[in-house]
Write a protein that holds these residues in place. Structure first.
Motif, PDB file in Angstrom:
ATOM      1  N   TYR A 197       0.896  -1.372  -0.689  1.00  0.00           N
ATOM      2  CA  TYR A 197      -0.089  -0.219  -0.109  1.00  0.00           C
ATOM      3  C   TYR A 197       1.316   1.628   0.518  1.00  0.00           C
ATOM      4  O   TYR A 197       1.939   0.876   0.621  1.00  0.00           O
ATOM      5  N   PRO A 198       0.696   2.061  -1.093  1.00  0.00           N
ATOM      6  CA  PRO A 198       1.317   3.287  -0.897  1.00  0.00           C
ATOM      7  C   PRO A 198       1.426   4.357   0.378  1.00  0.00           C
ATOM      8  O   PRO A 198       0.285   4.124   1.493  1.00  0.00           O
ATOM      9  N   PHE A 199       2.248   4.411   0.311  1.00  0.00           N
ATOM     10  CA  PHE A 199       2.351   5.868   2.019  1.00  0.00           C
ATOM     11  C   PHE A 199       1.764   7.361   1.953  1.00  0.00           C
ATOM     12  O   PHE A 199       1.678   7.613   0.383  1.00  0.00           O
ATOM     13  N   VAL A 200       0.559   7.054   3.093  1.00  0.00           N
ATOM     14  CA  VAL A 200      -0.364   8.431   2.506  1.00  0.00           C
ATOM     15  C   VAL A 200       0.285   9.393   3.546  1.00  0.00           C
ATOM     16  O   VAL A 200       0.141   8.758   5.176  1.00  0.00           O
ATOM     17  N   PHE A 201       0.727  10.351   4.070  1.00  0.00           N
ATOM     18  CA  PHE A 201       0.938  11.346   4.854  1.00  0.00           C
ATOM     19  C   PHE A 201       0.091  11.971   5.424  1.00  0.00           C
ATOM     20  O   PHE A 201       0.326  11.796   7.210  1.00  0.00           O
ATOM     21  N   SER A 202      -0.511  12.357   5.401  1.00  0.00           N
ATOM     22  CA  SER A 202      -2.056  12.520   6.167  1.00  0.00           C
ATOM     23  C   SER A 202      -2.565  11.575   6.791  1.00  0.00           C
ATOM     24  O   SER A 202      -3.477  12.014   7.675  1.00  0.00           O
ATOM     25  N   ALA A 203      -3.111  10.426   6.300  1.00  0.00           N
ATOM     26  CA  ALA A 203      -3.285   9.000   7.219  1.00  0.00           C
ATOM     27  C   ALA A 203      -2.231   9.300   8.644  1.00  0.00           C
ATOM     28  O   ALA A 203      -3.327   8.880   9.296  1.00  0.00           O
ATOM     29  N   PHE A 204      -1.465   9.770   8.607  1.00  0.00           N
ATOM     30  CA  PHE A 204      -1.051   9.352   9.855  1.00  0.00           C
ATOM     31  C   PHE A 204      -0.904  11.114  11.070  1.00  0.00           C
ATOM     32  O   PHE A 204      -1.278  11.195  11.993  1.00  0.00           O
ATOM     33  N   LEU A 205      -0.739  11.970   9.579  1.00  0.00           N
ATOM     34  CA  LEU A 205      -1.242  13.572  10.451  1.00  0.00           C
ATOM     35  C   LEU A 205      -2.716  13.762  11.125  1.00  0.00           C
ATOM     36  O   LEU A 205      -2.252  14.412  12.742  1.00  0.00           O
ATOM     37  N   TYR A 206      -3.599  13.375  10.291  1.00  0.00           N
ATOM     38  CA  TYR A 206      -5.049  13.686  11.379  1.00  0.00           C
ATOM     39  C   TYR A 206      -4.911  12.930  12.353  1.00  0.00           C
ATOM     40  O   TYR A 206      -5.194  13.758  12.881  1.00  0.00           O
ATOM     41  N   PRO A 207      -4.782  11.566  12.306  1.00  0.00           N
ATOM     42  CA  PRO A 207      -5.063  11.215  13.885  1.00  0.00           C
ATOM     43  C   PRO A 207      -4.230  12.125  15.008  1.00  0.00           C
ATOM     44  O   PRO A 207      -4.589  12.027  16.306  1.00  0.00           O
ATOM     45  N   TYR A 208      -2.690  11.650  15.182  1.00  0.00           N
ATOM     46  CA  TYR A 208      -2.422  13.019  15.924  1.00  0.00           C
ATOM     47  C   TYR A 208      -3.054  14.047  15.884  1.00  0.00           C
ATOM     48  O   TYR A 208      -2.907  14.635  16.858  1.00  0.00           O
ATOM     49  N   LEU A 209      -3.528  14.869  15.507  1.00  0.00           N
ATOM     50  CA  LEU A 209      -3.286  15.968  15.456  1.00  0.00           C
ATOM     51  C   LEU A 209      -4.537  16.728  15.892  1.00  0.00           C
ATOM     52  O   LEU A 209      -5.128  17.144  16.745  1.00  0.00           O
ATOM     53  N   ILE A 210      -5.516  15.875  15.307  1.00  0.00           N
ATOM     54  CA  ILE A 210      -7.058  15.788  15.127  1.00  0.00           C
ATOM     55  C   ILE A 210      -7.444  15.346  16.996  1.00  0.00           C
ATOM     56  O   ILE A 210      -8.700  15.467  17.651  1.00  0.00           O
ATOM     57  N   PHE A 211      -6.931  14.036  17.147  1.00  0.00           N
ATOM     58  CA  PHE A 211      -6.947  12.990  18.308  1.00  0.00           C
ATOM     59  C   PHE A 211      -5.730  13.688  19.495  1.00  0.00           C
ATOM     60  O   PHE A 211      -6.560  13.710  20.419  1.00  0.00           O
TER      61      PHE A 211
END
Length: 529
Positions: free
Chosen positions: A140-154
């Motif tokens: 699967y490709p690396f998607v930076f936003s998939a890592f950034l959003y949960p840490y930023l929002i949660f």
């Protein structure tokens, strides 16, 4: 503004440069490595019976983010809840009280320093989650936003709330550390229970400070839409299961809704409001001590007292006959007695009523409940008595005297260990007696080994880190895991085990290692003051 910035900088640097913070950071990074296991692992962190998520960016990022949020919210409070207490102990607070900084600015600076410490750990787990995605390698490709959003929002709103609650606890509960722990973990447990009980469409989604409900709802929706099922049962945490068949589903992330995003901003606002509210009740280091009227009575000097006083003042020299005889006692029992008295008198004495209530209850409730729930909780309530077993000399700067005493390595340190074990054995006595009556030798040995383990852990970590925070965090995590019957952390033997002989031999081995490390490090410290 100058005072505000300096307090934040000094407090943050003091915490991050301590051994306890560094070791906590290492432990947290290792736990972050375990957050998103592969399909071949024997455990899972978010369990849906019969299904496992494909290891794509969304699954790795979101699960790691929510695990970091919940786990760090659970034990991060213990890491940052002593900022005001340190200013009191070091008397820096008296200097701060004389500056123009307002109560709110001071408390807000403490909240920000707590927040930055928690964000530092969060940032490290964020980097570890990305590194592990590349190390494990997937199609699967690396998607930076998939890592950034949960840490930023949660994580960010949750850490802000935890940092504020640490400040509020110190303002209203002063220096009663154990009471702060109890109140916070009661709130944390009540919140987690409410999240699990409420349905998917309830208001709890917006009131959830962690965002856990949003993740579980999104995962169940993804499974139900892909496989046309009606899955509602999801479990969160480190869950160990045997080999079982499962289907792989693809999780594409959370479909963010505006009300939920606004609720995260609201939680940050609530954290600031809590600090502002507590500023009206902050003592500002003004501790008024009541003076007993009995000590203010004037002393009436009689003629006899005056004559006796003149005789005492007259320089007649020192008479060896009047001095008490020298008695040499090189045993450790006076030290054991002293350590026991220090532990008994430490903390709020009303807490002994709670201890006595739990101790008596263990005689009457069912034995599995007493062993699996009441005993771990009762032992954890003694955390403030055990956490400074080997650190109070350094804290009070008495180590110059204790290290120079006669054979301190074989008298003072064993006395500290023995006194701690005595208290632990007394606390566990009701369960030990009940198992002895039914001749369950394995259970008795497990409880004794576990009780010794938590004392030796306090001794070893206190000697290595020269502080008590790391032990308090690890002890809480052990207690939380034991109450939830996690087999790998069941130090009291309350959960069922397949091989009793293997389990019963592991704890003594750990105890021996802790004893050896403690004596080796303390020997080095005593020779290099």
């Amino acid at each position: 503004m100058k005072y505000f910035y300096n307090i934040i900088k000094a407090d943050y640097l003091q915490r991050t440069r301590s051994y306890s913070f560094l070791i906590t950071l290492v432990v947290t990074v290792y736990i972050a490595y375990l957050f998103v296991p592969l399909h071949t692992a024997k455990y899972t962190t978010l369990d849906v019976p019969g299904f496992k998520g494909a290891y794509n960016s969304a699954w790795a990022g979101y699960i790691s983010g929510i695990m970091t949020t919940v786990m760090l919210s659970m034990y991060g409070f213990l890491l940052v809840n002593n900022s005001i207490k340190k200013d009191i102990e070091t008397e820096v607070g008296l200097i701060i009280a004389s500056t123009p900084i307002s109560n709110f600015s001071y408390l807000f600076s403490k909240q920000l320093s707590n927040f930055l410490v928690l964000l530092t750990i969060t940032g490290c787990t964020f980097l570890v989650s990305i590194i592990m995605f590349f190390v494990r390698g997937t199609d699967y490709p690396f998607v930076f936003s998939a890592f950034l959003y949960p840490y930023l929002i949660f994580a960010v709103p949750a850490m802000s709330l935890v940092a504020s609650m640490a400040v509020v606890a110190e303002v209203f509960l002063d220096r009663k550390s154990i009471l702060q722990f109890i109140v916070y973990f009661f709130i944390f447990g009540f919140t987690m229970a409410s999240i699990k009980i409420q349905g998917a469409d309830s208001l709890i989604t917006l009131l959830d400070p962690f965002g856990l409900k949003v993740i579980t709802n999104s995962i169940t929706n993804a499974i139900n839409s892909q496989f046309h099922t009606h899955i509602n049962d999801t479990s969160f945490g480190f869950i160990f299961r045997g080999k079982q068949d499962f289907q792989v589903f693809v999780f594409e992330g959370v479909n963010w809704q505006l009300p939920f995003l606004l609720s995260r901003i609201v939680w940050i606002g609530i954290s600031l409001a809590l600090v502002y509210f507590s500023s009206f009740f902050f003592h500002r280091f003004d501790f008024k001590q009541s003076v007993s009227k009995k000590n203010n009575k004037p002393v009436q000097l009689t003629a006899d007292l005056v004559s006796d006083e003149k005789e005492m003042i007259s320089p007649v020299g020192i008479s060896r006959a009047l001095l008490p005889p020298l008695v040499f006692d090189y045993s450790i029992f006076p030290f054991v007695k002293t350590e026991l008295l220090l532990m008994i008198r430490k903390g709020n004495q009303l807490l002994w009523l709670v201890n006595a209530g739990l101790w008596i209850a263990m005689f009457f409730v069912s034995l599995p409940i007493a062993h699996s729930y009441l005993l771990p909780v009762l032992l954890f309530l003694q955390v403030i008595r055990w956490s400074d077993l080997t650190t109070k000399e350094k804290t009070n700067r008495l180590h110059y005297f204790s290290y120079a005493a006669y054979r301190p390595l074989f008298r003072i340190l064993p006395a500290q260990i023995l006194s701690g074990i005595i208290v632990a054995m007394v606390m566990a006595l009701p369960v030990i007696v009940r198992y002895a009556i039914i001749s369950d030798l394995f259970a008795v040995v497990n409880i004794i080994n576990g009780s010794v383990l938590i004392i030796l852990l306090a001794v070893c970590l206190g000697i290595i880190t020269e502080g008590k925070k790391l032990y308090e965090i690890i002890f809480f995590m052990l207690t939380y895991s034991a109450v939830n019957k996690l087999p790998i952390t069941d130090y009291l033997g309350g959960a069922p085990h397949d091989n009793h002989l293997v389990y019963i031999s592991v704890l003594p081995g750990l105890n021996i290692i802790l004893v050896l490390v403690s004596f080796i490090v303390r020997n080095y410290q005593s020779r290099h003051i």
